[in-house]
Design an enzyme around this catalytic site. Sequence first.
Site: not given
Ligand code: NAD
Length: 332
Positions: A121-123, A148, A152
């Site tokens: 993430t950009d955070e 968080y 990350k």
């Molecule tokens: N949502 C955003 O805007 C955003 C932006 C940039 C990067 N990201 C990154 O993208 C990735 C996905 O984000 P998201 O928004 O889809 O998150 P989300 O919370 O919707 O999904 C996370 C998934 O990981 C699974 N999970 C959690 N802990 C686990 C574990 N110990 N073992 C196996 N599975 C596990 C959860 O069941 C869920 O299905 C993350 O790494 C996040 O940091 C998200």
Amino acid sequence: MRKLLVTGGAGFIGSNFVHHVVAHTDLSVTVLDLLTYAGNRASLAGLPEDRVELVVGDIADAGLVDDLVAAHDAVVHFAAESHNDNSLHDPSPFVRTNLIGTFTILEAARRHGTRLHHVSTDEVYGDLELDDPQRFTEQTPYNPSSPYSSTKAGSDLLVRAWVRSFGLEATISNCSNNYGPRQHVEKFIPRQVTNVLDGVRPRLYGAGQNVRDWIHADDHSAAVLTILERGRAGETYLIGADGEKNNREVVETILTVMGRPADDYDLVKDRPGHDLRYAIDSTKLRTELGWAPRFTDFATGLADTIEWYRANEAWWRPQKSAAEAKYAELGH
Ligand SMILES: NC(=O)c1ccc[n+]([C@@H]2O[C@H](COP(=O)([O-])OP(=O)(O)OC[C@H]3O[C@@H](n4cnc5c(N)ncnc54)[C@H](O)[C@@H]3O)[C@@H](O)[C@H]2O)c1
């Protein structure tokens, strides 16, 4: 490359990525997902059973991860605890999943010489002043604010060390805020949309001036696939679609698209350490790998997303009251 292991593939962006891979490649996919409160089996509904398999399990389970990594050609690592507000309430699952879980994936990839793409993430860069002309680049120093973003950031640094120390063939991407179908209702845009559908006035932190750089999850998925296929090992790529909007603009666009007065919302007390502004410069990804976003008009992407939540109440309704109860406990 024939078989992909996608961690967190039942979450918001991970499931979008699995749908994207099935539609645009011949690859088969195994999803490894713990199905925490954020994971949803229904997000993988409709995908062909001969190409997509779901394994319910923990990325911190070394034996399971080792077996799965050994049986796949590449790993795309989305699994994480991903909600800032939850990380302020209880950081422990963030440390466990984001740090120990990523370490477990890295060790398996190292043992088997497996290609890894790590999604971040950009955070990790902290925030910018509202009037700062700068945007984040691959050279911006890490300066995370919350449990968080710091876990990350730590996971990114682990990946970099495994590249440097062990020659792991890995890439990293840091993306801005995503919106689109199948995002948990605890997150900002789905929360506001489902509140409006329920006849509840949206609520904004502070004065609603915080700026986020919005990208449609389909564009994020296309970028991750591009990096997996053509990215240079050891490199980091920033993913963003020039979608800077403050929270007021987002809520006002949602209300307008949904046929409500644009000022039909309330302001609530800000949360501690709430980052002011994020903004991504994705020049490297665009010039080196030729990626470009498809959703360049935020209102159009948002209208599609709103339509999805209207049409898929059965997907989000079971999570809605628990998510609102959690916010009530936090006083939001
Ligand atoms: N949502 C955003 O805007 C955003 C932006 C940039 C990067 N990201 C990154 O993208 C990735 C996905 O984000 P998201 O928004 O889809 O998150 P989300 O919370 O919707 O999904 C996370 C998934 O990981 C699974 N999970 C959690 N802990 C686990 C574990 N110990 N073992 C196996 N599975 C596990 C959860 O069941 C869920 O299905 C993350 O790494 C996040 O940091 C998200």
